[in-house]
Structures are given as structure tokens and as C-alpha cells.
Write a protein that holds these residues in place. Structure first.
Motif, PDB file in Angstrom:
ATOM      1  N   PHE A  81       0.838  -1.197   0.000  1.00 59.20           N
ATOM      2  CA  PHE A  81       0.000   0.000   0.000  1.00 59.20           C
ATOM      3  C   PHE A  81       0.872   1.246   0.000  1.00 59.20           C
ATOM      4  O   PHE A  81       1.870   1.308   0.715  1.00 59.20           O
ATOM      5  CB  PHE A  81      -0.894   0.031   1.246  1.00 59.20           C
ATOM      6  CG  PHE A  81      -1.785  -1.176   1.356  1.00 59.20           C
ATOM      7  CD1 PHE A  81      -2.969  -1.245   0.636  1.00 59.20           C
ATOM      8  CD2 PHE A  81      -1.427  -2.243   2.165  1.00 59.20           C
ATOM      9  CE1 PHE A  81      -3.786  -2.364   0.725  1.00 59.20           C
ATOM     10  CE2 PHE A  81      -2.237  -3.372   2.257  1.00 59.20           C
ATOM     11  CZ  PHE A  81      -3.416  -3.433   1.541  1.00 59.20           C
ATOM     12  N   LEU A  82       0.466   2.214  -0.801  1.00 59.31           N
ATOM     13  CA  LEU A  82       1.237   3.450  -0.903  1.00 59.31           C
ATOM     14  C   LEU A  82       0.405   4.630  -0.400  1.00 59.31           C
ATOM     15  O   LEU A  82      -0.711   4.854  -0.857  1.00 59.31           O
ATOM     16  CB  LEU A  82       1.642   3.668  -2.373  1.00 59.31           C
ATOM     17  CG  LEU A  82       2.513   4.881  -2.671  1.00 59.31           C
ATOM     18  CD1 LEU A  82       3.830   4.816  -1.899  1.00 59.31           C
ATOM     19  CD2 LEU A  82       2.789   4.977  -4.173  1.00 59.31           C
ATOM     20  N   HIS A  83       0.973   5.362   0.557  1.00 58.77           N
ATOM     21  CA  HIS A  83       0.280   6.521   1.128  1.00 58.77           C
ATOM     22  C   HIS A  83       1.052   7.802   0.829  1.00 58.77           C
ATOM     23  O   HIS A  83       2.281   7.810   0.865  1.00 58.77           O
ATOM     24  CB  HIS A  83       0.188   6.399   2.659  1.00 58.77           C
ATOM     25  CG  HIS A  83      -0.760   5.349   3.129  1.00 58.77           C
ATOM     26  ND1 HIS A  83      -1.289   5.352   4.398  1.00 58.77           N
ATOM     27  CD2 HIS A  83      -1.277   4.255   2.517  1.00 58.77           C
ATOM     28  CE1 HIS A  83      -2.094   4.310   4.541  1.00 58.77           C
ATOM     29  NE2 HIS A  83      -2.092   3.624   3.424  1.00 58.77           N
ATOM     30  N   PHE A 100      -2.086   6.695  -5.311  1.00 57.86           N
ATOM     31  CA  PHE A 100      -2.043   6.340  -3.886  1.00 57.86           C
ATOM     32  C   PHE A 100      -3.270   5.545  -3.426  1.00 57.86           C
ATOM     33  O   PHE A 100      -4.365   5.707  -3.966  1.00 57.86           O
ATOM     34  CB  PHE A 100      -1.922   7.608  -3.032  1.00 57.86           C
ATOM     35  CG  PHE A 100      -0.643   8.356  -3.257  1.00 57.86           C
ATOM     36  CD1 PHE A 100       0.549   7.892  -2.710  1.00 57.86           C
ATOM     37  CD2 PHE A 100      -0.615   9.509  -4.022  1.00 57.86           C
ATOM     38  CE1 PHE A 100       1.742   8.567  -2.917  1.00 57.86           C
ATOM     39  CE2 PHE A 100       0.573  10.198  -4.246  1.00 57.86           C
ATOM     40  CZ  PHE A 100       1.755   9.729  -3.684  1.00 57.86           C
ATOM     41  N   ASP A 101      -3.070   4.739  -2.396  1.00 58.08           N
ATOM     42  CA  ASP A 101      -4.184   4.054  -1.742  1.00 58.08           C
ATOM     43  C   ASP A 101      -4.820   4.952  -0.696  1.00 58.08           C
ATOM     44  O   ASP A 101      -5.986   4.791  -0.354  1.00 58.08           O
ATOM     45  CB  ASP A 101      -3.673   2.777  -1.049  1.00 58.08           C
ATOM     46  CG  ASP A 101      -3.065   1.814  -2.048  1.00 58.08           C
ATOM     47  OD1 ASP A 101      -3.827   1.263  -2.850  1.00 58.08           O
ATOM     48  OD2 ASP A 101      -1.828   1.645  -2.043  1.00 58.08           O
ATOM     49  N   CYS A 102      -4.012   5.861  -0.177  1.00 58.63           N
ATOM     50  CA  CYS A 102      -4.504   6.723   0.894  1.00 58.63           C
ATOM     51  C   CYS A 102      -3.755   8.048   0.878  1.00 58.63           C
ATOM     52  O   CYS A 102      -2.544   8.080   0.623  1.00 58.63           O
ATOM     53  CB  CYS A 102      -4.288   6.027   2.243  1.00 58.63           C
ATOM     54  SG  CYS A 102      -4.670   7.041   3.693  1.00 58.63           S
ATOM     55  N   ILE A 103      -4.472   9.131   1.108  1.00 58.33           N
ATOM     56  CA  ILE A 103      -3.833  10.434   1.272  1.00 58.33           C
ATOM     57  C   ILE A 103      -3.959  10.824   2.740  1.00 58.33           C
ATOM     58  O   ILE A 103      -5.057  11.068   3.242  1.00 58.33           O
ATOM     59  CB  ILE A 103      -4.457  11.486   0.342  1.00 58.33           C
ATOM     60  CG1 ILE A 103      -4.216  11.047  -1.110  1.00 58.33           C
ATOM     61  CG2 ILE A 103      -3.842  12.869   0.595  1.00 58.33           C
ATOM     62  CD1 ILE A 103      -4.845  11.920  -2.140  1.00 58.33           C
ATOM     63  N   ASP A 128     -11.420   2.780  -9.245  1.00 56.82           N
ATOM     64  CA  ASP A 128     -12.436   1.734  -9.133  1.00 56.82           C
ATOM     65  C   ASP A 128     -12.974   1.618  -7.705  1.00 56.82           C
ATOM     66  O   ASP A 128     -13.968   0.953  -7.470  1.00 56.82           O
ATOM     67  CB  ASP A 128     -11.907   0.388  -9.649  1.00 56.82           C
ATOM     68  CG  ASP A 128     -10.629  -0.055  -8.978  1.00 56.82           C
ATOM     69  OD1 ASP A 128     -10.190   0.647  -8.036  1.00 56.82           O
ATOM     70  OD2 ASP A 128     -10.071  -1.089  -9.374  1.00 56.82           O
ATOM     71  N   LYS A 129     -12.308   2.253  -6.766  1.00 55.70           N
ATOM     72  CA  LYS A 129     -12.870   2.316  -5.414  1.00 55.70           C
ATOM     73  C   LYS A 129     -12.493   3.642  -4.753  1.00 55.70           C
ATOM     74  O   LYS A 129     -11.561   4.311  -5.204  1.00 55.70           O
ATOM     75  CB  LYS A 129     -12.387   1.121  -4.582  1.00 55.70           C
ATOM     76  CG  LYS A 129     -10.892   1.013  -4.437  1.00 55.70           C
ATOM     77  CD  LYS A 129     -10.554  -0.121  -3.477  1.00 55.70           C
ATOM     78  CE  LYS A 129      -9.095  -0.130  -3.139  1.00 55.70           C
ATOM     79  NZ  LYS A 129      -8.317  -1.275  -3.547  1.00 55.70           N
ATOM     80  N   PRO A 130     -13.230   4.034  -3.708  1.00 56.98           N
ATOM     81  CA  PRO A 130     -12.930   5.329  -3.081  1.00 56.98           C
ATOM     82  C   PRO A 130     -11.501   5.391  -2.558  1.00 56.98           C
ATOM     83  O   PRO A 130     -10.925   4.359  -2.203  1.00 56.98           O
ATOM     84  CB  PRO A 130     -13.913   5.410  -1.906  1.00 56.98           C
ATOM     85  CG  PRO A 130     -14.842   4.274  -2.035  1.00 56.98           C
ATOM     86  CD  PRO A 130     -14.315   3.310  -3.034  1.00 56.98           C
ATOM     87  N   CYS A 165     -16.662   9.367  -3.246  1.00 48.32           N
ATOM     88  CA  CYS A 165     -15.314   9.159  -3.796  1.00 48.32           C
ATOM     89  C   CYS A 165     -14.266   9.047  -2.701  1.00 48.32           C
ATOM     90  O   CYS A 165     -13.166   8.547  -2.925  1.00 48.32           O
ATOM     91  CB  CYS A 165     -14.897  10.348  -4.660  1.00 48.32           C
ATOM     92  SG  CYS A 165     -15.748  10.452  -6.197  1.00 48.32           S
ATOM     93  N   LEU A 166     -14.608   9.612  -1.548  1.00 47.39           N
ATOM     94  CA  LEU A 166     -13.633   9.677  -0.467  1.00 47.39           C
ATOM     95  C   LEU A 166     -14.063   8.767   0.673  1.00 47.39           C
ATOM     96  O   LEU A 166     -15.235   8.728   1.036  1.00 47.39           O
ATOM     97  CB  LEU A 166     -13.504  11.117   0.054  1.00 47.39           C
ATOM     98  CG  LEU A 166     -13.192  12.184  -0.991  1.00 47.39           C
ATOM     99  CD1 LEU A 166     -13.186  13.571  -0.350  1.00 47.39           C
ATOM    100  CD2 LEU A 166     -11.855  11.919  -1.659  1.00 47.39           C
ATOM    101  N   LYS A 167     -13.091   8.060   1.227  1.00 45.10           N
ATOM    102  CA  LYS A 167     -13.383   7.173   2.350  1.00 45.10           C
ATOM    103  C   LYS A 167     -12.601   7.627   3.573  1.00 45.10           C
ATOM    104  O   LYS A 167     -11.391   7.465   3.637  1.00 45.10           O
ATOM    105  CB  LYS A 167     -12.974   5.742   1.960  1.00 45.10           C
ATOM    106  CG  LYS A 167     -12.975   4.739   3.077  1.00 45.10           C
ATOM    107  CD  LYS A 167     -14.260   3.954   3.128  1.00 45.10           C
ATOM    108  CE  LYS A 167     -14.364   3.090   4.380  1.00 45.10           C
ATOM    109  NZ  LYS A 167     -14.798   3.832   5.571  1.00 45.10           N
ATOM    110  N   PRO A 168     -13.295   8.246   4.529  1.00 43.85           N
ATOM    111  CA  PRO A 168     -12.565   8.672   5.721  1.00 43.85           C
ATOM    112  C   PRO A 168     -12.043   7.461   6.483  1.00 43.85           C
ATOM    113  O   PRO A 168     -12.773   6.476   6.656  1.00 43.85           O
ATOM    114  CB  PRO A 168     -13.618   9.423   6.539  1.00 43.85           C
ATOM    115  CG  PRO A 168     -14.925   8.916   6.062  1.00 43.85           C
ATOM    116  CD  PRO A 168     -14.742   8.504   4.637  1.00 43.85           C
TER     117      PRO A 168
END
Ligand SMILES: *Cc1c(COP(=O)(O)O)cnc(C)c1O
Length: 240
Positions: A81-83, A100-103, A128-130, A165-168
Motif C-alpha cells: 500500500f502506498l500513502h 495512492f491508496d490513501c492520502i 475503481d474504489k474510493p 469518492c472519499l473514504k474517511p
């Protein structure tokens, strides 16, 4: 004579030992603490070495550098996973959504607006996913990255929650660079307090579960205060 450097695996073993000791001391399950390798300025072969030694989460602070080193990385290592952990400029948002997978460094309303604008355009989703996001809270660090206070944080939370679009996923902070451990500790405690407030106001717990805090110099304090994502660079990658 030149001293023989330690391998990444050896560095990791030392960190792991300290992590276990700290978890043991405060009665935490070490399996709930992720050790992220921060790879800014680290060349690709060392990143591969870290992957080989078991690191699965990687953090980069600049988009350009991340793109250069990690393009094709996910095909090579689908389990990694890349953040993004550094400040994100508007003109790099689209590229970031693809990379990125996560910001982790979501630190202002305009950035959330731009993320929303870019991730779903003309009826087409860029991903393809949030994308997971962490809200960054300013808790005392000198450069003043992050939302300034809880009110700003709540507004940001509301915006992130309003868009699919965003996943907290949680919160991030950087403690001040100081040797005063009480200052570092209160910085981390503030992040935990923010997490509790967000759970109370917005629920459910899983939206705010990640607490990204603790670096090479302060990770043991971070574990004591509840961190579950340590961002470690120099301790893993320096060879001395
Ligand atoms: C560089 C960096 C780290 C890692 O710092 P070390 O002291 O090398 O462990 C963690 N978080 C952020 C945001 C960074 O920029």
C-alpha cells in the motif's frame, strides 16, 4: 576503517523489539500497530529490500518522487500500500488519485474540494474504489501543516463524508521536533481527543480508526498514546 552498515532487516528487527516492549508495557496488542516505511529519498532497490523484509505500507511525501519510484510497483507487489504523507498541491491531485491508496495529508478544505472534483468527472470515476483519506490535524508542529482546530476538522469531516469518492479512515499528525517529551505527548493526546470527538459527532468508529502518529524519534510515545500507524523513515533506511 569503514563500518559495515546494518541491513534493513536488522534495522527492522531492532524497531520491532522496541515496539513489542512498548506494547507490552502499556498492554497493547502489537498486531494492531502498523509499521509504515517512509521512503522519501530512498532508492527503489532499498524499497524492495524493505518489502522483502516484511514492510507492506509505504509513505512518500512528494507526488513526483512517488510516481517515479512506485510506478509499476503495485503490479510487482500487489500486497503493498502506498500513502501520501506530504503536502498535496491542487495540480497534483489527479495524479495522486491514480497513484495512492490513501492520502494522509488532507489538510485544507480546498484540497477536499479538488479531490471531489477530480475523482468523479463527466459521470466517470477516476478510480475503481474510493480513496482513503486521513485528516491532518495541526497539534504543535512548527511548519503548521494540518487543520488548525477542531471546528475546521469537523467541517472537513462533514465534506469528506458527503462524497462517495472519499473514504474517511482516520487522522494524522506530526509532533513538534523537540526533546521535551511532554510536548510530544500532548500533541498525540490532542489527536486522540479529536478522534473521540469525530466518533461522537459523525460515527461510525471505523471511519476514524486510523491514528497515524509517531516517527523515528518519537514512535514509542506514539504507541503509548494509541498510535496504530507509525511512519518511520530514518530508523529503517539509514545504514549506521
Ligand atoms: C519524513 C517523514 C516521516 C519519517 O521521519 P523519520 O524521522 O525519518 O522517521 C514521517 N512523517 C512524515 C510526514 C515525514 O515527512
Amino acid at each position: 576503517m569503514h563500518k559495515q552498515g546494518l541491513t534493513i532487516a536488522e534495522n527492522l528487527a531492532k524497531i520491532q523489539e522496541r515496539l513489542l516492549k512498548t506494547c507490552d508495557r502499556v498492554g497493547r496488542d502489537p498486531n494492531e500497530v502498523i509499521l509504515m516505511g517512509v521512503t522519501k529519498f530512498v532508492p527503489k532497490d532499498r524499497i524492495k529490500e524493505a518489502f522483502g523484509a516484511g514492510i507492506r505500507y509505504f509513505g512518500e511525501s512528494r507526488v513526483k518522487e512517488a510516481a517515479e519510484k512506485f510506478s509499476g510497483f503495485n503490479e510487482e507487489f500487489p500486497e503493498a500500500f502506498l500513502h501520501l504523507i506530504g503536502s498535496l498541491q491542487r495540480n497534483k491531485v489527479k495524479q495522486s488519485l491514480l497513484l495512492f491508496d490513501c492520502i494522509q495529508s488532507v489538510d485544507r478544505i480546498e484540497l477536499i474540494e479538488e479531490l471531489i472534483k477530480q475523482c468523479f468527472r463527466d459521470g466517470v470515476s477516476l478510480r475503481d474504489k474510493p480513496i482513503k483519506v486521513l485528516l491532518e490535524l495541526h497539534t504543535g508542529e512548527e511548519t503548521k501543516c494540518g487543520f488548525a482546530d477542531f471546528d475546521a476538522l469537523f467541517r472537513a469531516a462533514q465534506m469528506v463524508l458527503s462524497n462517495p469518492c472519499l473514504k474517511p479512515a482516520g487522522l494524522m499528525t506530526m509532533a513538534p521536533f523537540t526533546t521535551d517529551t511532554s510536548v510530544i505527548r500532548s500533541s498525540f493526546r490532542l489527536l486522540v481527543k479529536a478522534q473521540k470527538e469525530l466518533e461522537k459527532r459523525f460515527g461510525p468508529k471505523e471511519n476514524w480508526a486510523v491514528l497515524s502518529m509517531g516517527m523515528s524519534s518519537d514512535f514509542e510515545i506514539a504507541i503509548e498514546e494509541g498510535s496504530n500507524l507509525l511512519r518511520i523513515g530514518s530508523l529503517i533506511f539509514s545504514n549506521n
